[in-house]
Design an enzyme around this catalytic site. Structure first.
Site, PDB file in Angstrom:
ATOM      1  CE  LYS A 281      -3.838  -1.834   2.820  1.00 14.39           C
ATOM      2  NZ  LYS A 281      -4.956  -1.685   1.886  1.00 14.39           N
ATOM      3  CG  ASP A 292      -7.020  -4.980   7.730  1.00 13.57           C
ATOM      4  OD1 ASP A 292      -8.227  -4.705   7.560  1.00 13.57           O
ATOM      5  OD2 ASP A 292      -6.321  -5.574   6.888  1.00 13.57           O
ATOM      6  CD  GLU A 353      -5.297  -8.207   3.819  1.00 10.76           C
ATOM      7  OE1 GLU A 353      -5.228  -7.730   2.674  1.00 10.76           O
ATOM      8  OE2 GLU A 353      -5.881  -7.646   4.762  1.00 10.76           O
ATOM      9  NE  ARG A 355     -10.755 -10.229  -1.309  1.00 12.37           N
ATOM     10  CZ  ARG A 355     -11.197  -9.338  -2.200  1.00 12.37           C
ATOM     11  NH1 ARG A 355     -11.519  -9.723  -3.431  1.00 12.37           N
ATOM     12  NH2 ARG A 355     -11.307  -8.072  -1.853  1.00 12.37           N
TER      13      ARG A 355
HETATM   14  N1  BES Z   1      -7.752  -3.901   4.861  1.00  6.31           N
HETATM   15  C1  BES Z   1      -8.057  -3.502   3.534  1.00  6.31           C
HETATM   16  C2  BES Z   1      -9.409  -2.781   3.420  1.00  6.31           C
HETATM   17  C3  BES Z   1      -9.497  -1.477   4.143  1.00  6.31           C
HETATM   18  C4  BES Z   1      -9.199  -0.304   3.483  1.00  6.31           C
HETATM   19  C5  BES Z   1      -9.917  -1.419   5.450  1.00  6.31           C
HETATM   20  C6  BES Z   1      -9.292   0.904   4.144  1.00  6.31           C
HETATM   21  C7  BES Z   1     -10.026  -0.221   6.123  1.00  6.31           C
HETATM   22  C8  BES Z   1      -9.719   0.951   5.460  1.00  6.31           C
HETATM   23  C9  BES Z   1      -8.097  -4.713   2.621  1.00  6.31           C
HETATM   24  O1  BES Z   1      -7.281  -5.770   2.963  1.00  6.31           O
HETATM   25  C10 BES Z   1      -7.658  -4.244   1.285  1.00  6.31           C
HETATM   26  O2  BES Z   1      -6.533  -3.846   1.168  1.00  6.31           O
HETATM   27  N2  BES Z   1      -8.555  -4.286   0.321  1.00  6.31           N
HETATM   28  C11 BES Z   1      -8.248  -3.869  -0.995  1.00  6.31           C
HETATM   29  C12 BES Z   1      -8.808  -4.915  -1.908  1.00  6.31           C
HETATM   30  C13 BES Z   1      -8.397  -4.731  -3.317  1.00  6.31           C
HETATM   31  C14 BES Z   1      -6.942  -5.067  -3.476  1.00  6.31           C
HETATM   32  C15 BES Z   1      -9.246  -5.631  -4.131  1.00  6.31           C
HETATM   33  C16 BES Z   1      -8.929  -2.533  -1.237  1.00  6.31           C
HETATM   34  O3  BES Z   1     -10.044  -2.344  -0.776  1.00  6.31           O
HETATM   35  O4  BES Z   1      -8.313  -1.665  -1.839  1.00  6.31           O
HETATM   36 ZN    ZN Z   2      -6.845  -5.919   5.009  1.00  5.58          ZN
HETATM   37 ZN    ZN Z   3      -5.296  -5.577   2.218  1.00  6.68          ZN
END
Ligand code: BES
Ligand code: ZN
Ligand code: ZN
Length: 516
Positions: A281, A292, A353, A355
């Site tokens: 990220k 998370d 991750e 899921r």
């Molecule tokens: N933990 C994140 C989702 C998240 C984002 C939670 C912001 C709280 C605040 C999750 O693991 C994630 O990174 N999701 C990605 C999925 C994508 C790669 C399909 C996302 O939402 O960008």
């Molecule tokens: Zn996450």
């Molecule tokens: Zn993630």
């Protein structure tokens, strides 16, 4: 590394009660609620004691100060009269007098206590005739609003947390207070866990805290360490955790009361830090990613509350714990993980991750044949795109379960909204070489929250009532304090689960099959 020494009781004030003339009670500030009336602010207390304490009429003072009674508005009035022990009266708004409900009391008292940092003893005046439900909400809101996360800064006495809340002239008794703290303490614990920096809270730390807290309440705790996870085929949890120096864990918490007729399984995403892994990220997207594990936190909180309340419903909580880090041992794009139960998943993005760990947890939880299975996760940024920061999305296979969770959430004051799982999104599950992919290759696609639910559904038997709650936004308050919710970890979800379980204890049956 600092061992976490968190205690829920340390982050909310002591609770006590007193009866008599409020002005004669030894507190620093008296909180009195005020509604918006037909012709100006309408205090819920109008006895002679108030006017004597202020040296003036409270309604007149508020009117003169421009106070309206609008919900969550706060007005400080000095107690000028000689009869008052408190130096200040804090008037807090309930909103329009004809629309005051339990949620108004919860919000108002939360807002009042939030503004009273630096005050040692706060008296909350309960007006005569208030219903038990409203009084309970007022106390719950006061405690949750007074929550504060200390321990990582030097405490300035001017903003030190409130030490004690004295409930004045309430009708609730010790048993009611125990029931309120049975819910508030787990919420505060979840907030603490979410707020704790990831350096101090890895998967093993969280598992140890779950063991300590749940064990103390007679909940059975089983912890699978990395070796056992590997040996037993938990490829999702192991695959996500393998980039970290701190190994993953799977925790099973079992609350098994005698004579329970319904068995509920809860599965929580517990990524103690989500860097994205090799799909790293950017900095800003990573800043709050200690949050998370909020899904696992909500599951832990729900099991603790169920046990503390001795609810006659069997609850099994599963915490899927891992730290998602990039390293020479991390899972790569294109790697294939063999999940619990044997399905193989091609990893197209290591940041998707949640899921992967939930898939293992869901498949394992389903083996025990619960009556219903609910997972909860900070799963997608798409959840916030769809519903904003305060409303969680609920998806699932059985309409009644989704609807009943939404209703429980409404009662708890934790907004959740039912979302669809459009058929066409299933096409994105296709992998070139494996059974499934965790994401379609290439650019991100619309409907990310809904697609994630389709992925999870692949790991749940189709006849098992299942629901998925995505609380990416509501788990972390990034917008500023409001009501009984300070910034940072919110503890969202715990109170909804408690409402759902209480409903089941009273005979509601959310796990009824779909009509058609
Ligand atoms: N933990 C994140 C989702 C998240 C984002 C939670 C912001 C709280 C605040 C999750 O693991 C994630 O990174 N999701 C990605 C999925 C994508 C790669 C399909 C996302 O939402 O960008
Ligand atoms: Zn996450
Ligand atoms: Zn993630």
């Amino acid at each position: 590394m600092n061992a976490p020494t968190l205690l829920a009781s340390a982050s909310v004030p002591r609770l006590s009660r007193a009866t008599g003339i409020p002005a004669a009670i030894d507190v620093d500030v008296l909180v009195v609620a005020v509604a918006v009336g037909q012709s100006g602010p309408e205090p819920t207390e109008s006895g002679d004691w108030v006017d004597a304490a202020l040296g003036r009429n409270l309604g007149d003072v508020l009117d003169a100060m421009g106070a309206t009674g609008e919900v969550e508005s706060v007005t400080r009035v000095p107690c000028a009269g000689p009869t008052s022990k408190a130096r200040t009266l804090l008037a807090v708004g309930l909103g329009p007098s004809n629309r005051v409900e339990a949620a108004s009391w919860r919000r108002a008292m939360g807002a009042a206590l939030r503004t009273l940092r630096g005050t040692a003893r706060v008296g909350v005046v309960i007006p005569g005739g208030l219903s038990d439900q409203d009084e309970g909400a007022a106390i719950e809101g006061a405690l949750l609003g007074a929550y504060s996360f200390e321990g990582y800064r030097t405490v300035d006495p001017a903003s030190a947390p409130v030490e004690e809340i004295v409930i004045i002239n309430g009708r609730l008794d010790d048993g009611d207070y125990e029931a309120i703290t049975a819910i508030v303490n787990p919420v505060a614990l979840v907030r603490d866990l979410v707020n704790t920096p990831a350096a101090d809270l890895g998967p093993a730390d969280l598992a140890a805290i779950a063991q300590r807290e749940a064990g103390a309440l007679g909940v059975d705790v089983e912890i699978l360490e990395e070796g056992a996870l590997l040996a037993q085929g938990y490829g999702g949890i192991v695959g996500v955790g393998r980039g970290s120096a701190r190994g993953p864990r799977l925790v099973r918490l079992t609350w098994q009361p005698p004579r329970a007729q319904t068995r509920v399984a809860l599965v929580g995403k517990g990524i103690t830090f989500d860097s994205g892994g090799l799909s790293l990220k950017p900095t800003v997207g990573m800043q709050n990613m200690k949050c998370d594990m909020a899904g696992a936190g909500a599951v832990l909180g729900a099991v603790l509350a169920a046990a503390a309340l001795k609810l006659p419903v069997a609850v099994t909580g599963w915490l899927c714990l891992a730290e998602n880090m990039p390293s020479g041992t991390a899972t790569r794009m294109g790697d294939v993980l063999t999940m619990y139960g044997g399905k193989r998943v091609e990893v197209m993005n290591t940041d998707a991750e949640g899921r992967l760990v939930l898939a293992d947890g869901l498949a394992r939880a389903a083996e025990d044949h619960p009556d219903m299975l609910i997972d909860v996760a900070t799963l997608t940024g798409a959840q916030m795109q769809a519903l904003g920061n305060r409303t969680a999305g609920i998806m699932g296979s059985h309409d009644k379960l989704v609807t009943e969770i939404a209703a429980a959430a409404q009662r708890a004051g934790e907004p959740m909204w039912a979302m669809p799982m459009p058929e066409e999104l299933k096409a994105n599950l296709k992998s070139e070489i494996a059974d499934l992919a965790n994401l379609a290759p290439g650019e991100s696609r619309p409907g990310g929250m809904l697609f994630a639910a389709h992925f999870l559904a692949e790991f749940v038997p189709s006849d098992l009532p299942w629901a998925h709650i995505d609380l990416a936004g509501p788990s972390w308050n990034r917008d500023g304090d409001h009501g009984y919710t300070p910034r940072g970890g919110t503890g969202f979800g715990v109170r909804t689960f408690v409402e759902l379980l209480i409903g089941i204890a009273h005979g509601s049956q959310p796990a009824t099959r779909n009509e058609s």
